[in-house]
Design an enzyme around this catalytic site. Sequence first.
Site, PDB file in Angstrom:
ATOM      1  N   HIS A 139       0.842  -1.202   0.000  1.00 14.32           N
ATOM      2  CA  HIS A 139       0.000   0.000   0.000  1.00 14.32           C
ATOM      3  C   HIS A 139       0.880   1.256   0.000  1.00 14.32           C
ATOM      4  O   HIS A 139       0.647   2.194  -0.772  1.00 14.32           O
ATOM      5  CB  HIS A 139      -0.902  -0.034   1.241  1.00 14.32           C
ATOM      6  CG  HIS A 139      -1.693   1.216   1.457  1.00 14.32           C
ATOM      7  ND1 HIS A 139      -3.021   1.347   1.073  1.00 14.32           N
ATOM      8  CD2 HIS A 139      -1.357   2.403   2.040  1.00 14.32           C
ATOM      9  CE1 HIS A 139      -3.445   2.544   1.404  1.00 14.32           C
ATOM     10  NE2 HIS A 139      -2.464   3.207   1.992  1.00 14.32           N
ATOM     11  N   GLU A 140       1.901   1.263   0.854  1.00 17.62           N
ATOM     12  CA  GLU A 140       2.770   2.435   0.950  1.00 17.62           C
ATOM     13  C   GLU A 140       3.631   2.596  -0.295  1.00 17.62           C
ATOM     14  O   GLU A 140       3.842   3.722  -0.774  1.00 17.62           O
ATOM     15  CB  GLU A 140       3.642   2.339   2.204  1.00 17.62           C
ATOM     16  CG  GLU A 140       2.881   2.272   3.513  1.00 17.62           C
ATOM     17  CD  GLU A 140       1.897   3.423   3.694  1.00 17.62           C
ATOM     18  OE1 GLU A 140       2.113   4.505   3.123  1.00 17.62           O
ATOM     19  OE2 GLU A 140       0.894   3.231   4.406  1.00 17.62           O
TER      20      GLU A 140
END
Length: 287
Positions: A139-140
């Site tokens: 996600h990051e």
Amino acid sequence: MTRIFLLIITNLAVLLVASIVMSLLGVNTKSMGGLLVFAAIFGFSGSFISLFMSKWMAKRAMGCQVIDVPQNGQERWLVDTVARQAQQAGIAMPEVAVYDSPEMNAFATGPSKNNSLVAVSTGLLYGMSPDEVEAVLAHEVSHVANGDMVTLTLIQGVVNTFVIFAARLVAQAINTFVSSNDEDGEGLGTIAYMAVVFVLDIIFGILASFVVAYFSRIREYRADEGGARLAGKEKMIAALERLRMGPEAGSMPASMSAFGINGKRSIAELMMSHPPLEKRIEALRHQ
């Protein structure tokens, strides 16, 4: 609300200093053209300064320990996982860091796709399974690959410009109205004018924060989709489910909170930088 308040106060401090400097330099902000130039310069400058300093500020604000040389198996796994995902996403290898916090959270920051930082909390490392941590890292990394730091900076710059321009435009209109109804025709004094501008900056700043929060929520859905592509849909859903069952995020400073995997919850969704976890999970399930 605390983060919004701190963001507004920071912007107001920059604007106050900018106003004083411009006045000392004799720059005319009374005309529409001069006012717009003034608003654009100082509206974007603060945002870009924050962007260029983002990694440095994040490391110090969160006490991040950058993993230069992995000291154990867990650190090696973190670095290798981010390296693999960065290669898949087509970006340069971000710096990887761990910061001490009991809450399950992580964030990405940095001035560009090829100069970024991905950091995870100790609470996330110990509170999630390896598959769930992998999804959070994905996600990051997706935030970085999507250029979200720069995009949000540009949006913040446009919003800041609007706040500066609108506040002073309305203040000048009030000054004209007062002078037309004043026997002396002097209008607002310098201190009164600055006080009006200050109040209008706060009002327009709060309204503008809703716009920034809206774009931040959209960006969060995109990062979830990217995380699902890099780590797997079920892993991403499992990570969000784990966050939903855990305590509310709250210790991350405003400058990084928009890029965390988990955002502070609020009664009003309009004020949230992240969509409710339930909506994010539902969106992934219907992909």
